[in-house]
Design an enzyme around this catalytic site. Structure first.
Site, PDB file in Angstrom:
ATOM      1  CE  LYS A 129      76.067  72.352  62.001  1.00 40.77           C
ATOM      2  NZ  LYS A 129      76.288  72.528  63.440  1.00 40.77           N
ATOM      3  CE  LYS A 131      82.878  74.549  58.399  1.00 40.78           C
ATOM      4  NZ  LYS A 131      81.943  74.948  59.459  1.00 40.78           N
ATOM      5  CE  LYS A 142      83.662  70.548  66.206  1.00 45.52           C
ATOM      6  NZ  LYS A 142      84.216  71.407  67.215  1.00 45.52           N
TER       7      LYS A 142
HETATM    8  P1  TYM Z   1      81.972  75.769  66.050  1.00 48.04           P
HETATM    9  O1  TYM Z   1      82.013  75.017  67.333  1.00 48.04           O
HETATM   10  O2  TYM Z   1      81.508  75.065  64.838  1.00 48.04           O
HETATM   11  O3  TYM Z   1      83.398  76.363  65.731  1.00 48.04           O
HETATM   12  C1  TYM Z   1      84.127  77.129  66.699  1.00 48.04           C
HETATM   13  C2  TYM Z   1      84.871  78.250  65.995  1.00 48.04           C
HETATM   14  O4  TYM Z   1      85.756  77.719  64.997  1.00 48.04           O
HETATM   15  C3  TYM Z   1      85.535  78.379  63.755  1.00 48.04           C
HETATM   16  N1  TYM Z   1      85.795  77.433  62.656  1.00 48.04           N
HETATM   17  C4  TYM Z   1      86.640  77.651  61.648  1.00 48.04           C
HETATM   18  N2  TYM Z   1      87.429  78.706  61.352  1.00 48.04           N
HETATM   19  C5  TYM Z   1      88.198  78.620  60.245  1.00 48.04           C
HETATM   20  N3  TYM Z   1      88.206  77.531  59.414  1.00 48.04           N
HETATM   21  C6  TYM Z   1      87.436  76.454  59.667  1.00 48.04           C
HETATM   22  N4  TYM Z   1      87.461  75.401  58.867  1.00 48.04           N
HETATM   23  C7  TYM Z   1      86.603  76.492  60.831  1.00 48.04           C
HETATM   24  N5  TYM Z   1      85.724  75.611  61.371  1.00 48.04           N
HETATM   25  C8  TYM Z   1      85.233  76.208  62.484  1.00 48.04           C
HETATM   26  C9  TYM Z   1      84.075  78.813  63.801  1.00 48.04           C
HETATM   27  O5  TYM Z   1      83.822  79.867  62.912  1.00 48.04           O
HETATM   28  C10 TYM Z   1      83.914  79.215  65.260  1.00 48.04           C
HETATM   29  O6  TYM Z   1      84.357  80.544  65.465  1.00 48.04           O
HETATM   30  N6  TYM Z   1      77.797  78.492  66.639  1.00 48.04           N
HETATM   31  C11 TYM Z   1      79.210  78.383  66.953  1.00 48.04           C
HETATM   32  C12 TYM Z   1      79.463  78.340  68.430  1.00 48.04           C
HETATM   33  C13 TYM Z   1      78.828  79.444  69.192  1.00 48.04           C
HETATM   34  C14 TYM Z   1      79.263  80.765  69.273  1.00 48.04           C
HETATM   35  C15 TYM Z   1      78.363  81.421  70.154  1.00 48.04           C
HETATM   36  C16 TYM Z   1      80.311  81.466  68.696  1.00 48.04           C
HETATM   37  C17 TYM Z   1      77.730  79.316  69.975  1.00 48.04           C
HETATM   38  N7  TYM Z   1      77.446  80.503  70.555  1.00 48.04           N
HETATM   39  C18 TYM Z   1      78.485  82.765  70.453  1.00 48.04           C
HETATM   40  C19 TYM Z   1      80.428  82.822  69.013  1.00 48.04           C
HETATM   41  C20 TYM Z   1      79.541  83.445  69.858  1.00 48.04           C
HETATM   42  C21 TYM Z   1      79.776  77.124  66.341  1.00 48.04           C
HETATM   43  O7  TYM Z   1      79.071  76.198  66.046  1.00 48.04           O
HETATM   44  O8  TYM Z   1      81.133  77.115  66.239  1.00 48.04           O
END
Ligand code: TYM
Length: 332
Positions: free
Chosen positions: A115, A197, A200
């Protein structure tokens, strides 16, 4: 009687619409987990501001994210669903945990490195300390399992380390959480570059499918998906594009690789890509319909989120007061 089941916590950022990757790797599992676990899910808007957001757009995306989670199978009667910023204990615990997290640990987070490359003009402190806030999210609720995609595994592992360190220093306080990662679809790849990956934030809109894309847009994106040389539908290391599409198709239809290979034997990539697109449309259409209905009743959505935040605050306040006592903060 207290709930004896193990607890699940997970969160998702409201930075734009969810992608097929979010759905396949995470959100799709959150509804079914309710049968077995005591589940708490959060729209983590505090995480979203590590990247500059337009305030009105963030507000709108926050409601939309909550609506999409409900449309995807989270039942507010069974789970707690809330907006992160409505529970002040996340930020408060985050500080205490920050004092128990090492600079070196944060420097090793691969997502921070990625990032900071992508946001070279805004490498802010929040981007660096973000995994501490994520640990606070998880530890406040004493979650045992954290369902995430592969890209969040390192952060959940850091949460484990922080929990263990705190427990060792101040006596048993937190449940030590574990990442819950599915074998299939834990990393959905970009439709334009199967080495990256699906995300969005990809500047190329054809690289990802958004959960609210219209059917014809979904179909067009799959028709344009990058495949590999040769014309055979078969999972192989040297066929990352086709393998990614097979994973998506398999999850959407419940078919295994052998069945998919048999179905498309002797047929070209064109037919296959169309079938994958249709399988995603078939799954997303009813979700999109519910999503529209939920968003149309804003008062009810606000009620659900208010109730969720109240329940979350009750649990979070208990954990935080225990932590404050343990570290020696006075309470008058
Ligand atoms: P975020 O918002 O980027 O993504 C949400 C969830 O989607 C999964 N994900 C994917 N899985 C498979 N293939 C992909 N291309 C893909 N892109 C995203 C992510 O692994 C995630 O599970 N830091 C986290 C949010 C968060 C969180 C937490 C998660 C904040 N606090 C506590 C669990 C527990 C995040 O940015 O996810």
């Amino acid at each position: 009687m207290a709930d004896q089941r193990e607890r699940v916590f997970s969160g998702i950022q409201p930075s734009g619409t969810f992608t097929l990757g979010n759905y396949v790797g995470a959100v799709r599992h959150w509804g079914p987990l309710q049968a077995e676990y005591d589940c708490i899910y959060s729209v983590v808007n505090m995480h979203a501001i590590t990247v500059r957001q337009q305030p009105a757009a963030l507000r709108k995306a926050t409601y939309e994210a909550a609506a999409m989670l409900l449309a995807s199978g989270i039942d507010p009667e069974q789970s707690v669903i809330f907006i992160q910023s409505e529970v002040p204990q996340h930020a408060e615990l985050s500080w205490v945990l920050a004092c128990n997290t090492m600079f070196g640990e944060l420097s090793r987070m691969t997502q921070f490195k990625d990032k900071s490359k992508k946001n070279a003009d805004n490498i802010n402190g929040g981007l660096f300390t973000y995994p501490i806030l994520m640990a606070a999210d998880i530890l406040l609720y004493n979650a045992h399992q954290v369902p995430v995609g592969v890209d969040q595994k390192q952060h959940v592992e850091l949460s484990r380390d922080i929990a263990q360190r705190f427990n060792n220093a101040y006596s048993d306080t937190f449940v030590v959480p574990a990442p819950l990662i599915q074998k299939q679809g834990a990393k959905v790849m970009s439709l334009q570059d199967p080495a990256a990956k699906m995300s969005k934030s990809d500047p190329n809109e054809n690289a990802y499918v958004a959960m609210d894309d219209a059917p014809e847009v979904i179909m067009r994106k799959f028709k344009r998906a990058v495949t590999d040389s040769g014309g055979e539908v078969r999972r192989a290391e040297d066929k990352p594009g086709v393998s990614n599409l097979m994973t998506i198709y398999g999850i959407m239809t419940g078919k295994d690789d052998a069945a998919i290979e048999a179905e498309f034997a002797g047929r070209g990539y064109g037919d296959f890509k169309e079938a994958v697109g249709q399988s995603v449309i078939d799954v997303f259409t009813p979700i999109q319909q519910r999503y529209g209905e939920i968003l149309a009743d804003k008062a009810e959505l606000e009620r659900i989120l208010r109730e969720g935040a109240e329940k979350a605050r009750r649990i979070a306040a208990k954990t935080l007061s225990k932590v404050y006592r343990k570290v020696g903060f006075v309470s008058n």
